[in-house]
Each structure stands twice: as C-alpha cells, then as structure tokens.
Design a protein around this motif. Structure first.
Motif, PDB file in Angstrom:
ATOM      1  N   GLY A   1      26.502  24.946   5.726  1.00 55.38           N
ATOM      2  CA  GLY A   1      25.681  25.995   6.308  1.00 55.38           C
ATOM      3  C   GLY A   1      26.228  27.339   5.883  1.00 55.38           C
ATOM      4  O   GLY A   1      27.271  27.422   5.229  1.00 55.38           O
ATOM      5  N   GLY A   2      25.528  28.423   6.260  1.00 51.11           N
ATOM      6  CA  GLY A   2      26.028  29.726   5.854  1.00 51.11           C
ATOM      7  C   GLY A   2      25.177  30.868   6.348  1.00 51.11           C
ATOM      8  O   GLY A   2      24.255  30.685   7.146  1.00 51.11           O
TER       9      GLY A   2
ATOM     10  N   ALA B   1      28.180  27.800  -7.425  1.00 51.33           N
ATOM     11  CA  ALA B   1      27.389  27.979  -8.646  1.00 51.33           C
ATOM     12  C   ALA B   1      26.122  28.773  -8.368  1.00 51.33           C
ATOM     13  O   ALA B   1      25.736  29.656  -9.146  1.00 51.33           O
ATOM     14  N   LYS B   2      25.454  28.471  -7.255  1.00 47.75           N
ATOM     15  CA  LYS B   2      24.243  29.208  -6.907  1.00 47.75           C
ATOM     16  C   LYS B   2      24.549  30.694  -6.699  1.00 47.75           C
ATOM     17  O   LYS B   2      23.793  31.566  -7.134  1.00 47.75           O
TER      18      LYS B   2
ATOM     19  N   SER C   1      19.186  32.145  -1.632  1.00 42.96           N
ATOM     20  CA  SER C   1      18.210  31.538  -0.725  1.00 42.96           C
ATOM     21  C   SER C   1      18.890  30.458   0.116  1.00 42.96           C
ATOM     22  O   SER C   1      19.302  29.423  -0.405  1.00 42.96           O
ATOM     23  N   LEU C   2      19.013  30.714   1.423  1.00 47.69           N
ATOM     24  CA  LEU C   2      19.715  29.760   2.285  1.00 47.69           C
ATOM     25  C   LEU C   2      19.017  28.406   2.301  1.00 47.69           C
ATOM     26  O   LEU C   2      19.666  27.360   2.148  1.00 47.69           O
ATOM     27  N   SER C   3      17.701  28.402   2.497  1.00 48.10           N
ATOM     28  CA  SER C   3      16.989  27.124   2.571  1.00 48.10           C
ATOM     29  C   SER C   3      17.078  26.368   1.258  1.00 48.10           C
ATOM     30  O   SER C   3      17.270  25.142   1.240  1.00 48.10           O
ATOM     31  N   ASP C   4      16.989  27.081   0.151  1.00 50.38           N
ATOM     32  CA  ASP C   4      17.050  26.442  -1.160  1.00 50.38           C
ATOM     33  C   ASP C   4      18.425  25.853  -1.423  1.00 50.38           C
ATOM     34  O   ASP C   4      18.560  24.679  -1.784  1.00 50.38           O
TER      35      ASP C   4
ATOM     36  N   GLU D   1      20.218  14.941  -8.936  1.00 46.90           N
ATOM     37  CA  GLU D   1      19.099  15.848  -8.682  1.00 46.90           C
ATOM     38  C   GLU D   1      19.590  17.283  -8.509  1.00 46.90           C
ATOM     39  O   GLU D   1      18.975  18.231  -9.017  1.00 46.90           O
ATOM     40  N   SER D   2      20.704  17.440  -7.796  1.00 47.83           N
ATOM     41  CA  SER D   2      21.250  18.774  -7.560  1.00 47.83           C
ATOM     42  C   SER D   2      21.716  19.416  -8.858  1.00 47.83           C
ATOM     43  O   SER D   2      21.505  20.613  -9.080  1.00 47.83           O
ATOM     44  N   LEU D   3      22.359  18.632  -9.721  1.00 48.80           N
ATOM     45  CA  LEU D   3      22.816  19.164 -10.998  1.00 48.80           C
ATOM     46  C   LEU D   3      21.633  19.559 -11.876  1.00 48.80           C
ATOM     47  O   LEU D   3      21.663  20.603 -12.545  1.00 48.80           O
ATOM     48  N   THR D   4      20.580  18.744 -11.863  1.00 50.83           N
ATOM     49  CA  THR D   4      19.367  19.088 -12.608  1.00 50.83           C
ATOM     50  C   THR D   4      18.776  20.396 -12.105  1.00 50.83           C
ATOM     51  O   THR D   4      18.357  21.258 -12.895  1.00 50.83           O
ATOM     52  N   GLN D   5      18.769  20.578 -10.770  1.00 49.41           N
ATOM     53  CA  GLN D   5      18.237  21.799 -10.187  1.00 49.41           C
ATOM     54  C   GLN D   5      19.092  23.003 -10.568  1.00 49.41           C
ATOM     55  O   GLN D   5      18.572  24.085 -10.860  1.00 49.41           O
TER      56      GLN D   5
END
Length: 299
Positions: free
Chosen positions: A271-272, A243-244, A255-258, A67-71
């Motif tokens: 976290g960050g 990557a983000k 976007s931290l939450s994203d 799912e993360s890779l798709t996102q």
C-alpha cells in the motif's frame, strides 16, 4: 535432508516452496523461494521436492509476476513515447536520433536476502533503471543508510528483506512492533532516510517484507510499504513499485490503483500514499564524445 534442498511444509498443505538454509538438531531454518518468508520448522514436517515442482500458490505467483513484468515493460515503452511527444514541437528530431535523453529515477536497494537482491538487480537492469544494491542485515540498515545516502544520492530507496508476525505463547498484538520480526528495524531505517531527505517527492521510500507493520512503516515516513493485510509478499513486489516510481514523470503522480493492482501480492500485500514520479527528460541528446571534433582552447 541437506542444506540447499527444496522443501514444503506438510502442516501448511505444501503451499509454499522453501530452501533449507540451516539445520540445528531436529529443526531447519527455511527460506521461501518466491515469497519473502524466513521460517523454522521441525524436520519431520518437511517434505523434499524436486526443483521442477511448483506449488499451486507458486504457480499463481509466477503467472502474476510474468504479467507484472510485461506491464512494466509496456509502461516503460509508453513513457519513452511520451518523452518523444513532449519535445517534438520544440526540436526537430529523427526516429533514429531522438532530440532528448532520459533520466530514470536512481534506486538504492538494501535487502536482507542476497538471493532476492540479485533477482531485483537483474530486473532493474532489464528495465534500464540505474540501481545500486547492498546485502545488509535488517538490524544494520539504518546505520548503512546514514553512510550510503550522501554518496549514492538516490531518488528511490528500497528497504526490504525478511519479516513476519512472531509466534508467541500469548495472543499477538498486531498494533505492537514487538510482535514482528524486523518491522522495528525497517522503521529505524526509514527514519534514517527521512533524516537525510524530508521531502516525500524528493526521496521515495519503499519498505517492508512479509507481514510487515504497514501502518508503522508509513508513519515512519515510507511512501509505499507492506503489508496492509499482513500477508506474504512476493520477492519482487518492492522492486515493481520502485520501477514504477523510477519511470513515472516528475510531472505526474504514481497511479496508486495501477501500481498496487499490478503488484504480485495486490493491495493487501502493498500500500502507499500519493507520490510524484522521478523520471526526467533532458536536451539535447547525449553525443558520442569519441566522434566529436574539438579544437582545444586551453594551453
């Protein structure tokens, strides 16, 4: 039991799959196949499993990883679309020949695990993120960064490998770096990187591994780190965040939450702090120099 065998631990309910790295007398050094976990175990606590067997925890992690890779791929496509919209009004362009070129943030990735490093570099390549990777023991990462940073000049540094809260005869102190296998080495590496570049938006640092001292890593100068909840993190969690950052525009903050909700381990694993992206666009588009007809002007 032989080196390279896949095993699970009976005492932990067989929740994580490991690969046998070394055997000394009646104990084995084992390494997680999906999670950044290095441990040792009595041989009589290990059960060999076939390569096709996936634990329930591993299965959940794989689903989340997919799912993360798709996102990530979706975000990458959306960033390219926004890049085109940004320059549409300034330059005439055709769908086949965009008027701009893209410059994703460059990644320097140091990893204490060669297998995880190769997986990470493969993902960077799939996402078309420029990256250079080095397999480095955690204790040597600080010295390696002193040497590599001036040459590579990355936008993003990933410092990861193996870590964990040490088993001790007395009660452990989660506030103390002495309670962790490699957090002190990650802290030293982060400080070396911050000596090279103090600006948190000019150099994004992603650091840590399983159960790392989150607060100490942030305090040393990391933008993102593991692990707020002292949990196991997935092998690709640091890569996802890098990557983000690489294809978030320099005009925007990551976007931290994203980003944290889409890591495999979630916000108890990573976290960050607020951080500006590293993605840029340039004009005009890069041309195929082999097709240019140029009249030399210098004798």
């Amino acid at each position: 039991m032989n080196l390279g065998d896949l095993v699970v631990r009976k005492s932990y309910g067989g929740d994580v799959t490991f690969r046998v790295e070394n055997i000394v007398q009646n104990r084995a050094v084992i390494k997680g196949t999906e999670f950044r976990l290095l441990a040792d175990s009595p041989l009589n606590d290990l059960v060999q499993v076939p390569p096709t067997r996936i634990t329930q925890r591993g299965q959940r992690a794989q689903i989340k990883a997919d799912e993360s890779l798709t996102q990530l791929r979706k975000d990458r496509q959306e960033q390219s679309k926004r890049s085109g919209e940004t320059v549409t009004g300034a330059w005439n362009q055709s769908p086949k020949e965009p008027a701009y070129f893209e410059v994703p943030g460059k990644v320097l990735h140091l990893d204490g695990d060669a297998l995880y490093l190769n997986k990470s570099l493969s993902l960077y390549e799939q996402l078309r993120i420029p990256a250079e990777g080095h397999h480095v023991h955690e204790s040597k990462m600080a010295d390696t960064l002193y040497r590599l940073l001036p040459r590579v000049r990355p936008d993003i540094v990933v410092i990861t490998g193996h870590d964990g809260v040490l088993k001790q005869p007395h009660a452990y102190d989660l506030y103390s770096l002495a309670s962790y296998k490699n957090s002190q080495n990650f802290v030293a590496a982060i400080r070396a990187a911050r000596e090279y570049e103090r600006n948190f938006d000019a150099l994004t640092i992603v650091a840590g591994a399983c159960q790392s001292h989150f607060e100490a890593l942030l305090g040393a100068g990391a933008n993102f780190a593991s692990s707020p909840g002292r949990i196991l993190i997935h092998a690709l969690d640091p890569v996802y965040i890098a990557a983000k950052a690489s294809f978030t525009s320099i005009r925007e903050s990551v976007s931290l939450s994203d980003v944290l909700n889409h890591t495999i381990s979630g916000n108890q694993g990573m976290g960050g702090i607020e951080t500006r992206g590293s993605f840029r666009i340039g004009m005009p588009r890069l041309q195929d120099l082999s097709s240019l007809k140029v009249t030399p002007s210098v004798v």
